[in-house]
Scaffold this active site. Structure first.
Site, PDB file in Angstrom:
ATOM      1  CB  SER A  50      -1.019   0.187   1.085  1.00 49.45           C
ATOM      2  OG  SER A  50      -1.947   0.965   1.227  1.00 49.45           O
ATOM      3  CG  ASP A 195      -4.320  -1.757   0.400  1.00 53.04           C
ATOM      4  OD1 ASP A 195      -3.348  -2.495   0.611  1.00 53.04           O
ATOM      5  OD2 ASP A 195      -4.474  -0.330   0.716  1.00 53.04           O
TER       6      ASP A 195
END
Length: 351
Positions: A50, A195
């Site tokens: 991320s 993610d």
């Protein structure tokens, strides 16, 4: 001795590891007496998830004029958050109304985020990164983890190579915050990705496994692992409020709990692994123990909270000043002893 740098996910809280990276790079310049010293020079492998994946790509992105040197300093990487954080996490009035009503849909305009990533990375490819790395995402259709590997992009070509802007978009496609990232490899193979924080908020364990796999002769006691977190959440949730809230209303809380739990679990496993071989000092993790007055949300990027994050990052740097100096000195000495400046070159010749 292999050195790994791992950077956690955490949205706008990426400011915290970003500031630690700036401090470490400054110490590397100072201790080595080399004004051009960069983070990328002193680690063999990088892992990111991320926001940590974005920082990793920024640190490893090559300069157009000098492909073996980084395009961005650690300070320039941090500037992405300081200059564009509020822009990335700016919610339109319509989206604000939908969010309050608990209606589904992305909170933020992915196109704004994608435009910023394109500005930073242009058409640079995963295969062009200066050092090898692993960056996590999750394929929602195949229901399996997806790892972006620089070394795989080199060995397998366009079928597993991607533009860096797409890698960053995918690894940071946090559920409810941004839409699922529909990206394509250079061979035009489609990947619908979320993610990587849904399973590897702390990617240090992934990085450790990747290095031991690549170097069959390398064991855990031959590895130094430096892990940077985005702050340990101490927020508690009220039972009655949680119980009475709608399913959509508690999704952000569930994401927060899940990501915190994954990060803490990885940290615990790594501590135990290094302890088992008597190499506890080979694993170093730095992050604030508490976020205190900080708004902890991945998207809490208003100017006031960004200032608070900078203050917390500065305090974290101050509290770990001696440790960062020791790390810098260790890295410099290890670099002097290194027999190969590009220890992963052999991967380029694999089929």
């Amino acid at each position: 001795m292999k050195k790994i740098l791992s950077i956690d996910g955490g949205g706008i809280r990426g400011i915290i590891p970003g500031m630690l990276l700036v401090a470490l790079e400054d110490k590397l310049k100072q201790e080595s007496k080399n004004p051009d010293a960069a983070i990328v020079d002193y680690f063999d492998f990088f892992a990111g998830t991320s926001t940590g994946g974005i920082l990793t790509c920024l640190l490893l992105c090559p300069s157009e004029d000098h492909p073996t040197r980084p395009k961005f300093s650690a300070r320039a990487a941090l500037d992405l958050y300081l200059e564009h954080g509020n822009e990335i996490f700016k919610m339109s009035l319509l989206k604000r109304i939908r969010a309050k009503l608990g209606l589904a849909g992305e909170r933020y305009n992915s196109q704004v985020f994608e435009g910023i990533l394109k500005k930073y990375f242009g058409h640079t490819k995963l295969s062009q990164l200066i050092k090898p790395c692993i960056i996590s995402a999750y394929n929602i259709e195949l229901r399996k983890t997806h790892f972006f590997r620089q070394q795989t992009a080199i060995t397998r070509g366009e079928s597993r190579d991607f533009y860096l802007k797409d890698v960053c978009r995918a690894t940071s496609a946090a559920p409810t915050y941004f839409s699922v990232a529909e990206i394509y490899s250079l061979a035009n193979v489609r990947y619908p990705l979320l993610d990587g924080g849904v399973f590897a908020t702390n990617p240090a364990l992934s990085g450790l496994i990747e290095v031991t796999k690549a170097y069959n002769q390398t064991k855990i006691n031959d590895i130094h692992l430096f892990s940077l977190g985005t702050g340990r959440s101490r927020r508690s949730y009220d039972y009655d409020h949680f119980k009475k809230s709608s399913a959509m209303a508690i999704v952000p809380a569930l994401i927060d709990i899940m990501m915190s739990g994954v990060a803490e679990t990885s940290d615990f496993f790594l501590e135990q692994l290094f302890h088992s071989v008597g190499k506890e000092k080979n694993y170093i993790r730095i992050e604030p123990d508490s976020l205190e007055s900080i708004k902890e949300g991945l998207d809490a990027a208003n100017p006031s909270n960004i200032k608070k994050l900078v203050a917390l990052g500065d305090r974290t740097v101050s509290e770990n000043d001696l440790l960062l100096t020791q790390i810098a000195c260790f890295l410099i000495e290890e670099e002097k002893r290194s027999t190969s400046k590009m220890p992963w070159d052999f991967l380029k010749h694999r089929n």
